[in-house]
Design a protein around this motif. Structure first.
Motif, PDB file in Angstrom:
ATOM      1  N   VAL A  72       0.866  -1.177   0.000  1.00 36.20           N
ATOM      2  CA  VAL A  72       0.000   0.000   0.000  1.00 36.20           C
ATOM      3  C   VAL A  72       0.900   1.222   0.000  1.00 36.20           C
ATOM      4  O   VAL A  72       1.813   1.335   0.818  1.00 36.20           O
ATOM      5  N   SER A  73       0.643   2.126  -0.941  1.00 38.05           N
ATOM      6  CA  SER A  73       1.408   3.361  -1.025  1.00 38.05           C
ATOM      7  C   SER A  73       0.567   4.507  -0.475  1.00 38.05           C
ATOM      8  O   SER A  73      -0.559   4.720  -0.912  1.00 38.05           O
ATOM      9  N   TYR A  74       1.145   5.230   0.480  1.00 34.78           N
ATOM     10  CA  TYR A  74       0.454   6.365   1.091  1.00 34.78           C
ATOM     11  C   TYR A  74       0.994   7.701   0.601  1.00 34.78           C
ATOM     12  O   TYR A  74       0.551   8.752   1.053  1.00 34.78           O
ATOM     13  N   SER A  75       1.962   7.650  -0.309  1.00 36.65           N
ATOM     14  CA  SER A  75       2.503   8.883  -0.878  1.00 36.65           C
ATOM     15  C   SER A  75       2.836   8.630  -2.348  1.00 36.65           C
ATOM     16  O   SER A  75       2.892   7.488  -2.805  1.00 36.65           O
ATOM     17  N   LEU A  87      -4.812   7.988  -3.509  1.00 34.61           N
ATOM     18  CA  LEU A  87      -4.165   7.519  -2.269  1.00 34.61           C
ATOM     19  C   LEU A  87      -5.187   7.142  -1.205  1.00 34.61           C
ATOM     20  O   LEU A  87      -6.213   7.808  -1.097  1.00 34.61           O
ATOM     21  N   PRO A  88      -4.921   6.124  -0.426  1.00 38.23           N
ATOM     22  CA  PRO A  88      -3.783   5.215  -0.542  1.00 38.23           C
ATOM     23  C   PRO A  88      -3.984   4.244  -1.705  1.00 38.23           C
ATOM     24  O   PRO A  88      -5.098   3.819  -1.978  1.00 38.23           O
ATOM     25  N   LEU A  89      -2.870   3.914  -2.371  1.00 35.28           N
ATOM     26  CA  LEU A  89      -2.902   3.018  -3.525  1.00 35.28           C
ATOM     27  C   LEU A  89      -2.639   1.584  -3.071  1.00 35.28           C
ATOM     28  O   LEU A  89      -1.633   1.314  -2.426  1.00 35.28           O
ATOM     29  N   ALA A 104      -0.633  -4.631 -10.745  1.00 36.70           N
ATOM     30  CA  ALA A 104      -1.792  -3.783 -11.021  1.00 36.70           C
ATOM     31  C   ALA A 104      -2.330  -3.173  -9.735  1.00 36.70           C
ATOM     32  O   ALA A 104      -2.072  -3.653  -8.632  1.00 36.70           O
ATOM     33  N   GLN A 105      -3.118  -2.145  -9.926  1.00 35.42           N
ATOM     34  CA  GLN A 105      -3.823  -1.503  -8.814  1.00 35.42           C
ATOM     35  C   GLN A 105      -5.085  -2.295  -8.503  1.00 35.42           C
ATOM     36  O   GLN A 105      -5.801  -2.731  -9.414  1.00 35.42           O
ATOM     37  N   VAL A 106      -5.357  -2.476  -7.225  1.00 29.43           N
ATOM     38  CA  VAL A 106      -6.628  -3.061  -6.795  1.00 29.43           C
ATOM     39  C   VAL A 106      -7.469  -1.926  -6.224  1.00 29.43           C
ATOM     40  O   VAL A 106      -7.032  -1.218  -5.305  1.00 29.43           O
ATOM     41  N   CYS A 109     -11.132  -1.570  -2.521  1.00 30.20           N
ATOM     42  CA  CYS A 109     -10.613  -2.386  -1.429  1.00 30.20           C
ATOM     43  C   CYS A 109      -9.847  -1.483  -0.464  1.00 30.20           C
ATOM     44  O   CYS A 109      -8.904  -0.795  -0.890  1.00 30.20           O
ATOM     45  N   GLN A 110     -10.237  -1.462   0.776  1.00 29.77           N
ATOM     46  CA  GLN A 110      -9.511  -0.675   1.772  1.00 29.77           C
ATOM     47  C   GLN A 110      -8.141  -1.318   2.025  1.00 29.77           C
ATOM     48  O   GLN A 110      -8.011  -2.542   1.970  1.00 29.77           O
ATOM     49  N   PRO A 111      -7.126  -0.504   2.299  1.00 25.53           N
ATOM     50  CA  PRO A 111      -5.783  -1.067   2.500  1.00 25.53           C
ATOM     51  C   PRO A 111      -5.741  -2.185   3.538  1.00 25.53           C
ATOM     52  O   PRO A 111      -5.010  -3.153   3.369  1.00 25.53           O
ATOM     53  N   ASP A 112      -6.516  -2.073   4.599  1.00 24.22           N
ATOM     54  CA  ASP A 112      -6.491  -3.115   5.629  1.00 24.22           C
ATOM     55  C   ASP A 112      -7.196  -4.398   5.198  1.00 24.22           C
ATOM     56  O   ASP A 112      -7.100  -5.421   5.881  1.00 24.22           O
ATOM     57  N   ASP A 113      -7.931  -4.348   4.097  1.00 21.12           N
ATOM     58  CA  ASP A 113      -8.693  -5.522   3.669  1.00 21.12           C
ATOM     59  C   ASP A 113      -7.974  -6.371   2.623  1.00 21.12           C
ATOM     60  O   ASP A 113      -8.399  -7.482   2.329  1.00 21.12           O
ATOM     61  N   ILE A 114      -6.897  -5.843   2.026  1.00 24.52           N
ATOM     62  CA  ILE A 114      -6.211  -6.617   0.994  1.00 24.52           C
ATOM     63  C   ILE A 114      -5.489  -7.800   1.636  1.00 24.52           C
ATOM     64  O   ILE A 114      -4.924  -7.681   2.720  1.00 24.52           O
ATOM     65  N   ARG A 115      -5.560  -8.952   0.988  1.00 23.10           N
ATOM     66  CA  ARG A 115      -4.973 -10.180   1.529  1.00 23.10           C
ATOM     67  C   ARG A 115      -4.296 -10.991   0.432  1.00 23.10           C
ATOM     68  O   ARG A 115      -4.812 -11.067  -0.678  1.00 23.10           O
ATOM     69  N   ILE A 116      -3.181 -11.605   0.766  1.00 16.69           N
ATOM     70  CA  ILE A 116      -2.595 -12.602  -0.124  1.00 16.69           C
ATOM     71  C   ILE A 116      -3.609 -13.728  -0.255  1.00 16.69           C
ATOM     72  O   ILE A 116      -4.206 -14.153   0.737  1.00 16.69           O
ATOM     73  N   GLY A 117      -3.826 -14.177  -1.487  1.00 15.00           N
ATOM     74  CA  GLY A 117      -4.804 -15.235  -1.736  1.00 15.00           C
ATOM     75  C   GLY A 117      -6.189 -14.717  -2.069  1.00 15.00           C
ATOM     76  O   GLY A 117      -7.063 -15.518  -2.416  1.00 15.00           O
ATOM     77  N   MET A 118      -6.407 -13.413  -1.954  1.00 13.66           N
ATOM     78  CA  MET A 118      -7.719 -12.838  -2.277  1.00 13.66           C
ATOM     79  C   MET A 118      -8.009 -12.997  -3.767  1.00 13.66           C
ATOM     80  O   MET A 118      -7.139 -12.770  -4.598  1.00 13.66           O
ATOM     81  N   ARG A 119      -9.226 -13.403  -4.063  1.00 11.97           N
ATOM     82  CA  ARG A 119      -9.633 -13.518  -5.466  1.00 11.97           C
ATOM     83  C   ARG A 119     -10.055 -12.135  -5.971  1.00 11.97           C
ATOM     84  O   ARG A 119     -10.757 -11.382  -5.267  1.00 11.97           O
TER      85      ARG A 119
END
Ligand SMILES: [Zn+2]
Length: 147
Positions: A72-75, A87-89, A104-106, A109-119
């Motif tokens: 997640v990029s905040y700047s 932002l946040p990206l 790619a950009q997702v 999706c809130q930054p705290d919700d992104i997960r490895i394995g997410m479809r």
């Protein structure tokens, strides 16, 4: 949309990449597919990364994948103006169901919700008169089952 931000930089479109951007402009997700071994290739290139054959055919790819890694990029770096509005990206490496790995950009999706394995699923954003860009968002079914 109006704001005081400079426009986002556009991709440097070449003869090699034009079909990718043009398809996304039309809301279609295409990748180069090798006619000899069937491997989907990304980034666009003149020969297959698996077997070296050429040329590769632009082919509709399944618009789904799984998050391999994320950040997640905040700047925004000084040489990438215009992105402040996003932002946040949430930026991901995505293993596409057809085999290629894409950066790619997702969105949606809130930054705290992104997960490895997410479809995730593709959606295309219109960015210029000749290009769209594939982005991803969490798959609406929230299913972990491959489609
Ligand atoms: Zn091949």
């Amino acid at each position: 949309m109006t704001n005081n931000l400079p426009p986002k930089p556009l991709p440097a479109i070449t003869d090699q990449t034009r079909p990718f951007w043009a398809a996304a402009k039309q809301g279609r997700f295409v990748l180069q597919k090798c006619s000899d071994c069937g491997t989907f290739n990304f980034h666009p290139k003149p020969w297959c990364i698996e077997c070296g054959s050429r040329p590769l055919a632009w082919t509709a790819a399944r618009p789904h994948g799984t998050v391999y890694s994320h950040t997640v990029s905040y700047s925004v770096a000084m040489n990438y103006p215009g992105w402040e509005v996003d932002l946040p990206l949430v930026l991901c490496l995505i293993d596409l169901d057809d085999g290629a790995r894409m950066y790619a950009q997702v969105t949606d999706c809130q930054p705290d919700d992104i997960r490895i394995g997410m479809r995730v699923e593709v959606h295309c954003e219109d960015i210029s008169a000749e290009a769209g860009i594939p982005k991803f968002r969490p798959l609406r079914t929230h299913s972990t089952e491959r489609i």
